[in-house]
Design a protein around this motif. Structure first.
Motif, PDB file in Angstrom:
ATOM      1  N   THR A  93      32.278 -39.170  -1.467  1.00  0.00           N
ATOM      2  CA  THR A  93      32.163 -37.820  -0.904  1.00  0.00           C
ATOM      3  C   THR A  93      33.541 -37.264  -0.566  1.00  0.00           C
ATOM      4  OG1 THR A  93      29.983 -38.368  -0.009  1.00  0.00           O
ATOM      5  CG2 THR A  93      31.096 -36.455   0.940  1.00  0.00           C
ATOM      6  N   ILE A  94      34.383 -38.102   0.035  1.00  0.00           N
ATOM      7  CA  ILE A  94      35.753 -37.688   0.363  1.00  0.00           C
ATOM      8  C   ILE A  94      36.527 -37.368  -0.923  1.00  0.00           C
ATOM      9  CG2 ILE A  94      37.967 -38.493   1.309  1.00  0.00           C
ATOM     10  CD1 ILE A  94      35.801 -37.787   3.420  1.00  0.00           C
ATOM     11  N   HIS A  97      35.497 -33.938  -2.264  1.00  0.00           N
ATOM     12  CA  HIS A  97      36.048 -32.869  -1.420  1.00  0.00           C
ATOM     13  C   HIS A  97      37.562 -32.746  -1.608  1.00  0.00           C
ATOM     14  CE1 HIS A  97      36.783 -30.210   1.912  1.00  0.00           C
ATOM     15  NE2 HIS A  97      37.659 -31.077   2.393  1.00  0.00           N
ATOM     16  N   TYR A  98      38.267 -33.856  -1.521  1.00  0.00           N
ATOM     17  CA  TYR A  98      39.719 -33.835  -1.649  1.00  0.00           C
ATOM     18  C   TYR A  98      40.131 -33.349  -3.044  1.00  0.00           C
ATOM     19  CZ  TYR A  98      44.587 -35.333  -1.475  1.00  0.00           C
ATOM     20  OH  TYR A  98      45.961 -35.365  -1.515  1.00  0.00           O
ATOM     21  N   HIS A 100      38.489 -31.334  -4.888  1.00  0.00           N
ATOM     22  CA  HIS A 100      38.256 -29.885  -4.918  1.00  0.00           C
ATOM     23  C   HIS A 100      39.402 -29.143  -4.229  1.00  0.00           C
ATOM     24  CE1 HIS A 100      36.213 -26.034  -4.743  1.00  0.00           C
ATOM     25  NE2 HIS A 100      36.457 -26.004  -3.442  1.00  0.00           N
ATOM     26  N   VAL A 101      39.773 -29.598  -3.036  1.00  0.00           N
ATOM     27  CA  VAL A 101      40.844 -28.946  -2.279  1.00  0.00           C
ATOM     28  C   VAL A 101      42.159 -28.979  -3.046  1.00  0.00           C
ATOM     29  CG1 VAL A 101      42.270 -29.176  -0.185  1.00  0.00           C
ATOM     30  CG2 VAL A 101      39.773 -29.348  -0.024  1.00  0.00           C
ATOM     31  N   GLN A 108      37.637 -35.419  -8.687  1.00  0.00           N
ATOM     32  CA  GLN A 108      36.279 -34.906  -8.469  1.00  0.00           C
ATOM     33  C   GLN A 108      35.272 -35.619  -9.379  1.00  0.00           C
ATOM     34  OE1 GLN A 108      35.648 -30.564  -8.061  1.00  0.00           O
ATOM     35  NE2 GLN A 108      37.879 -30.441  -8.272  1.00  0.00           N
ATOM     36  N   ARG A 112      32.099 -37.837  -8.196  1.00  0.00           N
ATOM     37  CA  ARG A 112      30.734 -37.463  -8.624  1.00  0.00           C
ATOM     38  C   ARG A 112      30.068 -38.602  -9.397  1.00  0.00           C
ATOM     39  NH1 ARG A 112      32.948 -31.859  -9.968  1.00  0.00           N
ATOM     40  NH2 ARG A 112      32.379 -30.667  -8.131  1.00  0.00           N
TER      41      ARG A 112
END
Length: 130
Positions: A93-94, A97-98, A100-101, A108, A112
């Protein structure tokens, strides 16, 4: 939510040993044939649950090869596997998110992929034996 609660509640007396503490794809060195040759970034190394470093199983080993992996590694308990899956779920999950940022598509995708593997797993952990 039920899956996260079940995996996070996994408790038992745990052995302690030195663990890497931050194993994921970018910390594993591979040779030209894709075989692991080493680990980098030992900044999170500590004495902890040896199963913590097994987060690489759902992240980097295809499901069909898990039995072979555990035949060499040794059996782990259902509670230990639940802890592995919970930590892998958190890490993936991290990563998503990371990634994506930071605009990092590869990170990503890796996150996934691991999430997909974990969500395909049965809620009740199997006993993984060699």
């Amino acid at each position: 939510m039920q899956r996260v609660e079940a995996w996070s509640e996994a408790a038992e007396d745990r052995p302690r040993c030195w663990v890497h503490g931050d194993l994921y794809a970018r910390h594993v060195l591979l040779d030209d044939e894709g075989r692991p040759t080493g680990l980098i970034d030992w900044g999170d190394m500590h004495v902890g649950d040896p199963n913590l470093d097994l987060v690489l199983v759902p992240a980097m080993i295809v499901r069909e090869d898990w039995a072979s992996f555990f035949a060499h590694y040794g059996a782990i308990s259902p509670a230990a596997w639940d802890r592995v899956r919970f930590r892998a779920l958190y890490g993936a999950t991290i990563m998503v998110h990371y990634g994506h940022v930071e605009g990092d598509q590869a990170l990503q995708r890796a996150g996934r992929y691991t999430l997909g593997v974990l969500l395909d797993e049965p809620l009740c952990a199997p006993v993984l034996r060699p």
